[in-house]
Design an enzyme around this catalytic site. Structure first.
Site, PDB file in Angstrom:
ATOM      1  N   ASN A 211      53.279  30.986  90.540  1.00  0.00           N
ATOM      2  CA  ASN A 211      54.177  30.454  91.572  1.00  0.00           C
ATOM      3  C   ASN A 211      55.017  31.581  92.158  1.00  0.00           C
ATOM      4  OD1 ASN A 211      56.731  30.707  90.012  1.00  0.00           O
ATOM      5  ND2 ASN A 211      55.624  29.339  88.636  1.00  0.00           N
ATOM      6  N   ASP A 288      53.476  24.563  84.949  1.00  0.00           N
ATOM      7  CA  ASP A 288      53.407  23.288  84.225  1.00  0.00           C
ATOM      8  C   ASP A 288      52.079  23.147  83.483  1.00  0.00           C
ATOM      9  OD1 ASP A 288      55.917  22.411  84.949  1.00  0.00           O
ATOM     10  OD2 ASP A 288      55.203  21.652  86.883  1.00  0.00           O
ATOM     11  N   LYS A 298      34.115  36.780  85.235  1.00  0.00           N
ATOM     12  CA  LYS A 298      34.557  36.309  86.555  1.00  0.00           C
ATOM     13  C   LYS A 298      33.723  35.105  86.994  1.00  0.00           C
ATOM     14  CE  LYS A 298      35.170  37.886  91.266  1.00  0.00           C
ATOM     15  NZ  LYS A 298      34.835  38.899  92.253  1.00  0.00           N
ATOM     16  N   PRO A 316      53.437  23.886  76.996  1.00  0.00           N
ATOM     17  CA  PRO A 316      54.588  23.398  76.232  1.00  0.00           C
ATOM     18  C   PRO A 316      55.867  23.621  77.030  1.00  0.00           C
ATOM     19  CG  PRO A 316      53.775  25.475  75.341  1.00  0.00           C
ATOM     20  CD  PRO A 316      52.806  25.052  76.400  1.00  0.00           C
ATOM     21  N   ASP A 317      56.863  22.771  76.819  1.00  0.00           N
ATOM     22  CA  ASP A 317      58.155  22.952  77.476  1.00  0.00           C
ATOM     23  C   ASP A 317      58.996  23.885  76.598  1.00  0.00           C
ATOM     24  OD1 ASP A 317      60.864  22.611  78.394  1.00  0.00           O
ATOM     25  OD2 ASP A 317      60.095  20.939  79.571  1.00  0.00           O
ATOM     26  N   VAL A 319      62.037  25.407  76.995  1.00  0.00           N
ATOM     27  CA  VAL A 319      63.465  25.137  76.781  1.00  0.00           C
ATOM     28  C   VAL A 319      63.653  23.914  75.880  1.00  0.00           C
ATOM     29  CG1 VAL A 319      63.953  23.745  78.860  1.00  0.00           C
ATOM     30  CG2 VAL A 319      65.715  25.220  77.928  1.00  0.00           C
ATOM     31  N   PHE A 334      67.622  25.293  84.134  1.00  0.00           N
ATOM     32  CA  PHE A 334      67.733  25.308  85.588  1.00  0.00           C
ATOM     33  C   PHE A 334      66.794  24.258  86.151  1.00  0.00           C
ATOM     34  CE2 PHE A 334      70.259  28.895  87.096  1.00  0.00           C
ATOM     35  CZ  PHE A 334      70.622  29.421  85.864  1.00  0.00           C
TER      36      PHE A 334
END
Ligand code: C5P
Length: 416
Positions: A211, A288, A298, A316-317, A319, A334
């Site tokens: 991102n 995510d 490739k 996995p999250d 935080v 955040f």
């Protein structure tokens, strides 16, 4: 408070104006507080106060000419600019503010300003009408947007007989404001662990999902935490940013790497300073999902294939996993949202068991992701508050300014 100026290098820029006489007193106050002061003067300033006076008070030769070979041999202008922990222009005339805002470097003071990499501040002093003029105000806004601190001006009777805003602040006020620019001690004794930037999730040896996170907010926070006296470890995804001074950096690529590094560093920090003095700040824009399989070679496009299916699995999250720990550190998250900012932020606060969440509206083009500016709403659990959540708004400002404000909020919520 002034102990914060002890051994600090202050470069004082003096420009032409009747308030230049106050620079003499300011130099004394700064030196009394333990600072080492060097002075650079514009030609106009020398019409109001002599270099000899300021030399005697600062205990250092005063710098006046850009093209003086003898002065350059003693301490070149680039060296002088780099020497400064804080470059304060006081008094700053309307003309100098305009030149600083435009990046004009046509004398020693403005050249040093461009070359200085430390903190910068201006203390404007001018006639009230000149201060109120739209051009001056636009120049001020430009400087503020670059994280330059603006000290004053005060208002009252002016040397020209007018009454209004534009008076240089008093020497003691200026010295106190200089002290405020340095380490506050708000986070001394803590170890702050910060995740920053994007993560990259490999598809094959040459491709990945990622991102647009720049990492700027996390890096600014790392700097602000160091400034507040914390030990700081920055766990950074792939970003193009230099490591802030005195910050320990761990580079990672994927979400799984970031999770492993976060768990390890937080455990070490808890062992060293205890969980109550360990802070985990998650600014990273963690992907995510990641591809379920990373192709060993490739992936080639088939001649007949117009589509390609990739199965993704949830990451996995990070935080939330840190906040789950039995002896959890103080955890701050955040949230970047495009709509229903408050509802989503409060949901994350509760669901991820955060102690603080800072939220920005990324639908605004002028803040967020790649921008140097940010504006935030910060929420935290508060049994007394409406809907059990307290909030504070941080107005749009440079990311370093926002970072300092976040540090103040965080420090206030840490158990002593
Ligand atoms: O759920 P969302 O991604 O919006 O949550 C944002 C917050 O959670 C940020 O603090 C982010 O750093 C953190 N986060 C994380 N691990 C993830 C996803 C988000 O630490 N996998």
């Amino acid at each position: 408070m002034l102990a914060r100026l002890s051994n600090k290098h202050i470069l004082l820029g003096v420009t032409g104006g009747i308030a230049a006489y106050k620079s003499a007193e300011l130099i004394r106050r700064l030196r009394d507080a333990g600072a080492d002061v060097q002075v650079v003067m514009t030609a106009a300033a020398r019409e109001f106060i002599t270099p000899l006076t300021l030399q005697a008070l600062s205990g250092n030769p005063v710098h006046v000419d850009l093209l003086d070979p003898a002065a350059e041999a003693a301490m070149g202008h680039i060296e002088l600019a780099r020497w400064a922990d804080l470059f304060l222009v006081a008094p700053a005339s309307a003309d100098t503010l305009a030149r600083l805002a435009q990046g004009i470097a046509n004398d020693l003071l403005t050249t040093c300003w461009l070359a200085a990499s430390g903190k910068k501040a201006v203390a404007p002093a001018m006639n009230q009408q000149m201060w109120a003029d739209a051009a001056t105000q636009v120049n001020l806004e430009t400087l503020k947007s670059r994280d330059i601190a603006v000290f004053g001006p005060g208002s009252g009777a002016q040397a020209c007989g007018d009454i209004g805003a534009g008076r240089l602040l008093e020497a003691q006020q200026l010295a106190d404001l200089c002290a405020d620019q340095f380490e506050s001690g708000l986070l001394s004794g803590t170890h702050v662990v910060i995740t920053a930037g994007p993560t990259r999730e490999a598809l094959d040896p040459v491709r990945y999902l990622s991102n647009h996170s720049s990492g700027k907010m996390g890096f600014a926070l790392a700097e602000a935490c160091v400034e507040a006296g914390a030990r700081v470890t920055l766990i950074a995804g792939p970003v193009h940013l230099p490591t802030p001074a005195r910050v320990q950096r761990v580079d990672v690529v994927s979400a799984l790497d970031m999770l492993a590094a976060s768990a390890a560093v937080v455990n070490d920090a808890k062992a060293a300073v205890g969980s109550a003095r360990t802070v985990f700040i998650a600014t990273a824009a963690v992907a995510d999902y990641r591809p379920a399989q990373v192709a060993a070679q490739k992936i080639k496009k088939g001649l007949k294939d117009d589509t390609l299916d990739i199965t993704l699995v949830k990451n996995p999250d990070i935080v939330a996993s840190i906040a789950e720990q039995a002896d959890k550190p103080f955890v701050m998250g955040f949230a970047a949202e495009t709509h229903a900012v408050e509802a989503y932020a409060c949901d994350k606060l509760a669901r991820k068991k955060l102690d603080l969440i800072a939220c920005n509206d990324v639908s605004r083009a002028d803040i967020g992701f790649q921008s140097d500016d940010n504006a935030m709403t910060v929420f935290w659990p508060d049994a007394q508050a409406h809907e059990k959540v307290a909030r504070v708004e941080l107005a749009k400002a440079g990311k370093s300014q926002i970072a300092r404000e976040l540090v103040r909020l965080l420090a206030a919520r840490l158990t002593p």
